[in-house]
Design an enzyme around this catalytic site. Structure first.
Site: not given
Ligand code: FAD
Ligand code: DHB
Length: 391
Positions: A74, A200, A291, A295
Site C-alpha cells: 500500500h 482510518y 493498535p 506498531k
Molecule cells: P507475542 O505475539 O505475544 O508472543 C509471545 C509468545 O510467548 C506467545 O506465543 C506466548 O504464548 C508465549 N509465552 C507467553 N508466556 C510464556 C511463558 N511463560 N513461557 C513460554 N512462552 C510464553 N498489533 C498491531 O500492530 N495491530 C493489531 O491489530 C494488533 N492486534 C492485536 C490483537 C491482540 C488480541 C493482541 C494481544 C495484540 C495485537 N497486536 C496488534 C499487537 C501485536 O500482535 C503484538 O505486538 C505482537 O504479537 C508482539 O509479538 P511478540 O512476539 O513480542 O509477542
Molecule cells: C490493522 C491493525 C492496526 O492496528 C492498524 O493500525 C492497521 C491495520 C489490521 O489488523 O489490519
C-alpha cells in the site's frame, strides 16, 4: 533432561521465531521454549500491517517469497473525518510504503522455516521459570510432556509477550503505563475489501477502520467502551455501525460473512529497561502500544533486528551493541509510543467529561491540519512506514 545452548529464547511469537532466524544467519545456536501448542500460535489473529523495514528484513532473511506473492503493498492510507475521505500518499511524500500481510502469515512462514531447519522448539512447555539471570550461566526450566527440562545458556531472551514470565524476573523493575477509555471490536469478514487502502475514520460515534488481509478477506474495527461485551454486538449491529462511521457519499461498504469477532483493550506500557544481567527483553514482553498506527508487531520485529545483530557482534568480540541494546531499543520505542498515542488521541472519541465536544472539534481541527499540510503528512508517513533501527 539438561540442554546446553548459547541463547535460550522464551516465547515463539513473531519476536522469538524471528530472532531465531537472525541467529541462524550468524551460526549461533539457540533453543526456543513456548507455552502454547504450535497450532495455537498459528491460529492467533492479530496485527496486519508491515512497515517497509519489516518487509525488507524478512526478505533479507529469505522469508519474503510468499510475502512478495500474497502481501498487498500500500502506498498510503485514507484519513476520514466530517464525512470527507482524504488520501495520504506515503510513496509520493517520502518514497516509502507499507505491506498488508497478517501476523498469522508471518508466524506461519517463520514456523515453516524453523521446521525445515530442524530448530529445537519446545511447544506446550509448562511452568517455565528463569534462574540465575545475574550470573554467567542463566537457566530456563520447564516441564514438557511430563519431563523436567533444564536449559543452561549464555543469555536468555524474553520474547514471551506482555503476560510472560521474563519481565517479572527483573527485580524492582520500574514500568510506565497508560490506559485508554476505549477498546477495539475487530471482525474478519469474507468479503472483498471495499477500499484499495486502509481507511482510518473519526466519526461523531467514534473510531472505525477498514483494513484487509487479502483481496477476499476484510478486517474491520470499531471503537467500543473498554468493558463492552462481545455478545451485545450481533453481526447486524456491527455492520450498521460500520456503515454509519465509514460511510461517505458515493461509496458503499460491502458486507460478508463474519468469521471472527473479538474485543481488544488498549494500553500503553514500557518497561524502564530491556536488559538485566544476562536477560534481554524484546517485543510485547517489554512494551505495548494501542493498535492505532499498527506498531505492535513492527516494534517486536525492530527489537529483534537490533538484538540479533548485537548478540552476533558480542560473539565476534564486540560487546558494545549488546550493552547499548536496551538504550537503543527504548529510544526507538518511545518515539513509537508517542506516535501510537497521537494517532489514538486524534482518531478516537472520548465522550466522558465536560470537554468532550471541545475535544472532538479540536481533533477535527488537527485532522484538517494534517490533510492540508504536506509537512504534517510527511511526519505521519515517516512514522507510519517505520523509523530506522538504531543499529
Ligand atoms: P507475542 O505475539 O505475544 O508472543 C509471545 C509468545 O510467548 C506467545 O506465543 C506466548 O504464548 C508465549 N509465552 C507467553 N508466556 C510464556 C511463558 N511463560 N513461557 C513460554 N512462552 C510464553 N498489533 C498491531 O500492530 N495491530 C493489531 O491489530 C494488533 N492486534 C492485536 C490483537 C491482540 C488480541 C493482541 C494481544 C495484540 C495485537 N497486536 C496488534 C499487537 C501485536 O500482535 C503484538 O505486538 C505482537 O504479537 C508482539 O509479538 P511478540 O512476539 O513480542 O509477542
Ligand atoms: C490493522 C491493525 C492496526 O492496528 C492498524 O493500525 C492497521 C491495520 C489490521 O489488523 O489490519
Amino acid at each position: 533432561m539438561s540442554i546446553r545452548t548459547r541463547i535460550a529464547i522464551v516465547g515463539a511469537g513473531p519476536a522469538g521465531l524471528l530472532l531465531g532466524r537472525i541467529l541462524d544467519t550468524h551460526g549461533i545456536d539457540y533453543v526456543i521454549v513456548e507455552r502454547k501448542s504450535l497450532e495455537y500460535t498459528l491460529g492467533r489473529i492479530r496485527a496486519g500491517i508491515l512497515e517497509q523495514g519489516s518487509v525488507e528484513l524478512l526478505e533479507r532473511l529469505g522469508l519474503g517469497e510468499r510475502l512478495r506473492r500474497e502481501g498487498l503493498e500500500h502506498r498510503g492510507i485514507y484519513l476520514q473525518f466530517a464525512g470527507e475521505r482524504h488520501h495520504i500518499d506515503f510513496e509520493k511524500l517520502i518514497g516509502r510504503t507499507v505491506t498488508v500481510y497478517g501476523q498469522q502469515e508471518v508466524v506461519k512462514d517463520l514456523s515453516r522455516a524453523h521446521q525445515a531447519a530442524g530448530t529445537a522448539i519446545y511447544y506446550e512447555a509448562e511452568d517455565v521459570a528463569l534462574d540465575g539471570i545475574e550470573s554467567e550461566r542463566p537457566r530456563v526450566t520447564f516441564r514438557c510432556r511430563g519431563e523436567d527440562v533444564l536449559i543452561e545458556a549464555d543469555y536468555v531472551v524474553g520474547t514471551d509477550g506482555f503476560h510472560g514470565v521474563c519481565r517479572p524476573s527483573i527485580p524492582d523493575l520500574e514500568v510506565y503505563d497508560r490506559e485508554y477509555p476505549f477498546a477495539w471490536l475487530g471482525v474478519l469478514a469474507s468479503v472483498r475489501p471495499s477500499t484499495d487502502e486502509l481507511i482510518y475514520a473519526l466519526h461523531a460515534d467514534g473510531f472505525a477502520m477498514h483494513s484487509m488481509r487479502s483481496m477476499e478477506v476484510s478486517r474491520l474495527y470499531l471503537q467500543v467502551p473498554p468493558d463492552e461485551n462481545i455478545d451485545d454486538w450481533p453481526d447486524d449491529r456491527i455492520w450498521e455501525a460500520l456503515h454509519r462511521r465509514l460511510g461517505v457519499p458515493g461509496w458503499t461498504l460491502d458486507e460478508g460473512e463474519i468469521t471472527d469477532k473479538s474485543i481488544t483493550p488498549m494500553r500503553s506500557f514500557v518497561a524502564s529497561t530491556m536488559q538485566h544481567g544476562r536477560l534481554f527483553l524484546a517485543g510485547d514482553a517489554a512494551h505495548i502500544v494501542p493498535p492505532t498506527g499498527a506498531k505492535g508487531l513492527n516494534s517486536a520485529i525492530a527489537d529483534v533486528a537490533m538484538l540479533g545483530e548485537a548478540i552476533a557482534a558480542g560473539y565476534r568480540g564486540n560487546p558494545e551493541p549488546m550493552s547499548s541494546y536496551s538504550r537503543r531499543a527504548l529510544s526507538r520505542q518511545w518515539k513509537t509510543q508517542y506516535f501510537s498515542r497521537w494517532m489514538t488521541a486524534m482518531l478516537h472519541r472520548d465522550d466522558r467529561g465536560d470537554s468532550s465536544e471541545y475535544d472532538y472539534l479540536a481533533q477535527l481541527g488537527q485532522l484538517r491540519y494534517v490533510v492540508e499540510s504536506e509537512f504534517a503528512q510527511c511526519s505521519l508517513a515517516e512514522q507510519y512506514t517505520g523509523l530506522p533501527y538504531g543499529l
